[in-house]
Design an enzyme around this catalytic site. Structure first.
Site, PDB file in Angstrom:
ATOM      1  N   HIS A 131       0.834  -1.212   0.000  1.00 45.50           N
ATOM      2  CA  HIS A 131       0.000   0.000   0.000  1.00 45.50           C
ATOM      3  C   HIS A 131       0.865   1.256   0.000  1.00 45.50           C
ATOM      4  O   HIS A 131       0.649   2.172  -0.800  1.00 45.50           O
ATOM      5  CB  HIS A 131      -0.942   0.001   1.206  1.00 45.50           C
ATOM      6  CG  HIS A 131      -1.908   1.144   1.212  1.00 45.50           C
ATOM      7  ND1 HIS A 131      -1.554   2.432   1.581  1.00 45.50           N
ATOM      8  CD2 HIS A 131      -3.222   1.207   0.863  1.00 45.50           C
ATOM      9  CE1 HIS A 131      -2.607   3.222   1.470  1.00 45.50           C
ATOM     10  NE2 HIS A 131      -3.634   2.495   1.032  1.00 45.50           N
ATOM     11  N   ASP A 132       1.835   1.295   0.926  1.00 46.21           N
ATOM     12  CA  ASP A 132       2.692   2.487   1.023  1.00 46.21           C
ATOM     13  C   ASP A 132       4.027   2.279   0.307  1.00 46.21           C
ATOM     14  O   ASP A 132       4.907   3.136   0.387  1.00 46.21           O
ATOM     15  CB  ASP A 132       2.940   2.832   2.501  1.00 46.21           C
ATOM     16  CG  ASP A 132       1.662   3.306   3.196  1.00 46.21           C
ATOM     17  OD1 ASP A 132       0.642   3.502   2.505  1.00 46.21           O
ATOM     18  OD2 ASP A 132       1.698   3.478   4.432  1.00 46.21           O
ATOM     19  N   THR A 133       4.182   1.129  -0.349  1.00 46.34           N
ATOM     20  CA  THR A 133       5.408   0.846  -1.107  1.00 46.34           C
ATOM     21  C   THR A 133       4.976   0.517  -2.531  1.00 46.34           C
ATOM     22  O   THR A 133       4.273   1.297  -3.144  1.00 46.34           O
ATOM     23  CB  THR A 133       6.184  -0.319  -0.447  1.00 46.34           C
ATOM     24  OG1 THR A 133       5.283  -1.404  -0.194  1.00 46.34           O
ATOM     25  CG2 THR A 133       6.852   0.130   0.833  1.00 46.34           C
TER      26      THR A 133
END
Ligand SMILES: *[C@@H]1O[C@H](CO)[C@@H](O)[C@H](O)[C@H]1NC(C)=O
Ligand SMILES: *[C@@H]1O[C@H](CO)[C@@H](O)[C@H](O)[C@H]1NC(C)=O
Ligand SMILES: *[C@@H]1O[C@H](CO)[C@@H](O)[C@H](O)[C@H]1NC(C)=O
Ligand SMILES: *[C@@H]1O[C@H](CO)[C@@H](O)[C@H](O)[C@H]1NC(C)=O
Ligand SMILES: *[C@@H]1O[C@H](CO)[C@@H](O)[C@H](O)[C@H]1NC(C)=O
Ligand SMILES: *[C@@H]1O[C@H](CO)[C@@H](O)[C@H](O)[C@H]1NC(C)=O
Length: 410
Positions: free
Chosen positions: A210-212
């Site tokens: 999600h954040d990568t």
């Protein structure tokens, strides 16, 4: 044993909070006292006896298929080339996996779904089948807050990626709540041979991509799963499914890269592909067919079964002409906050009669709660659609049985 159990219950009730933003002190107090709960069961399934559902985040099928770690894992199992998420954004897809519906949810907001809405926990209870969730970064079992951040301030755990915590029928029950655990509990349950027969796995916001991105998530998946697949206790008669909550491109088809792995995949099917049409709802239907459980009477009712299971039960899956299917929108409902928020705030009524694809009818609690009411949608279809707002309409699907082809159109 009983007194220990009761003590655990009392502590859980006394120490946990259901507010959106609990204080650090409340979290620490609960962390020090709440006991995770790990029931064990041994129900023999038709095609597998344990199901491990792992969800990564937000990548289109073509992009995910190019990731070398994911592609290598898929080659050891069965690649599902026609598996679809049910809407956008994330939270309604997680909600769908637990309850067979999105209730119109088109957002990642804070939702608490009323206690008269049933979930897979009610299905599992009909055979005392042990279930659990493993949410990486969850500060303690049954934590209900909106999020839990790492010391650095980075996103770690998010409630929107936790399917069963959304339901009052789960959170009102201290024992059910304590089956929603973190990864430390996973490794303890693995070591003590008390893993449940159904588990949902949510890596943290870094690990799930999600954040990568998918390169990071693919490597995490490979690092996490490779040793587990070599562990006989974990892998024997286990079906592992790796999928994505939704595709990343909202105007492209919402098909997601998905594969099956584990000891329950027969040797002759390793390295093959399966182009049967599936959705997130197919997982609920397949669990029901595999373990002899009823249906929730929602979109799980008409959903196709995983071929591995359909072959065991003799169910004939639908073929779906996906040329014009996007599966990228939702429909009116009480959890809608955007396009359809003004259409309806009425909770959709499930089916209370019918066999459903799993062949075991509707779960009693649903029949009782919704007795005499007419189902809101055509939950016998193999994918969700809504004629009123035009979502997923004009799609043909068919089934060939005893030499006769039946054709339907949404
Ligand atoms: C279920 O609960 C909701 C919220 O309390 C309520 O609006 C709805 O009427 C209930 N449905 C049934 C069938 O009781
Ligand atoms: C995981 O949950 C356990 C049990 O609730 C808790 O004691 C532990 O601190 C949690 N681990 C992390 C890393 O938050
Ligand atoms: C996510 O999990 C990994 C271990 O799998 C850990 O190293 C990391 O600190 C966690 N949290 C964040 C915000 O990355
Ligand atoms: C993901 O990010 C890493 C580091 O920034 C980069 O090397 C890699 O190419 C990215 N992967 C994709 C699929 O964009
Ligand atoms: C769904 O995809 C179709 C086709 O690309 C597009 O026209 C429509 O706007 C999309 N819907 C949403 C809500 O993005
Ligand atoms: C998303 O899909 C549409 C086709 O529906 C395509 O035109 C567009 O380039 C895609 N966007 C991205 C960022 O890949």
């Amino acid at each position: 044993m009983l007194s220990l159990l009761l003590a655990g219950l009392t502590l859980a009730a006394a120490q946990t909070t259901s507010v959106e933003y609990p204080t650090a002190a409340e979290i620490e107090a609960a962390r020090a006292s709440v006991l995770p709960y790990s029931p064990v069961s041994n129900v023999k399934g038709k095609a597998f006896s344990r199901f491990v559902d792992i969800w990564l985040e937000n990548v289109d099928y073509p992009t995910a298929s190019r990731d070398p770690h994911l592609a290598a894992l898929a080659k050891e199992g069965i690649l599902l080339t026609n598996y679809w998420a049910v809407t956008h954004p994330s939270e309604p897809n997680y909600c769908a996996s637990a309850s067979g519906d999105t209730f119109g949810m088109d957002n990642d907001n804070w939702h608490q779904i009323p206690a008269n809405v049933s979930t897979i926990a009610d299905l599992f209870d009909t055979k005392s089948l042990a279930w659990g969730e493993y949410q990486e970064g969850l500060p303690y079992a049954g934590y209900q807050g909106y999020e839990y951040l790492a010391a650095s301030g980075a996103n770690d755990y998010m409630r929107k990626h936790n399917p069963l915590i959304l339901f009052d029928s789960v959170t009102n029950d201290a024992l059910r709540l304590r089956q929603i655990k973190n990864f430390s509990s996973f490794y303890e349950d693995l070591e003590h041979h008390r893993l449940p027969q159904y588990m949902f796995v949510t890596p943290n916001m870094t690990d799930d991509g999600h954040d990568t991105n998918v390169t990071y998530a693919g490597k995490w998946t490979s690092d996490w799963l490779t040793p587990l697949l070599k562990n006989d206790y974990f892998s024997d008669d286990t079906l592992v499914m790796l999928t994505f909550d939704e595709a990343g491109n909202y105007t492209y088809m919402n098909k997601v890269y998905t594969f099956l792995l584990g000891g329950a995949v027969p040797d002759h099917l390793r390295g093959t592909t399966d182009d049967t049409f599936y959705t997130h709802y197919s997982v609920i239907a397949s669990l029901s067919a595999n373990f002899g459980l009823p249906s929730l009477g929602r979109w799980d009712c008409g959903a196709n079964l995983l071929s591995l299971v359909a072959e065991q039960t003799g169910y004939v899956n639908y073929e779906v002409d996906t040329t014009t299917l996007f599966s990228n929108e939702t429909y009116p409902g009480p959890l809608s906050a955007n396009e359809y928020s003004t259409y309806s705030d009425v909770w959709p009524v499930p089916l209370t009669a019918g066999e459903c694809s799993a062949g075991n009818g509707i779960v009693d609690v649903v029949k009782k709660t919704y007795k005499g009411r007419e189902a809101t949608y055509n939950y016998t279809a193999p994918f969700p659609y809504n004629a009123k707002t035009g979502n997923n309409v004009g799609v043909k699907y068919s089934r060939k049985e005893n030499g006769k082809v039946e054709v339907f159109e949404t």
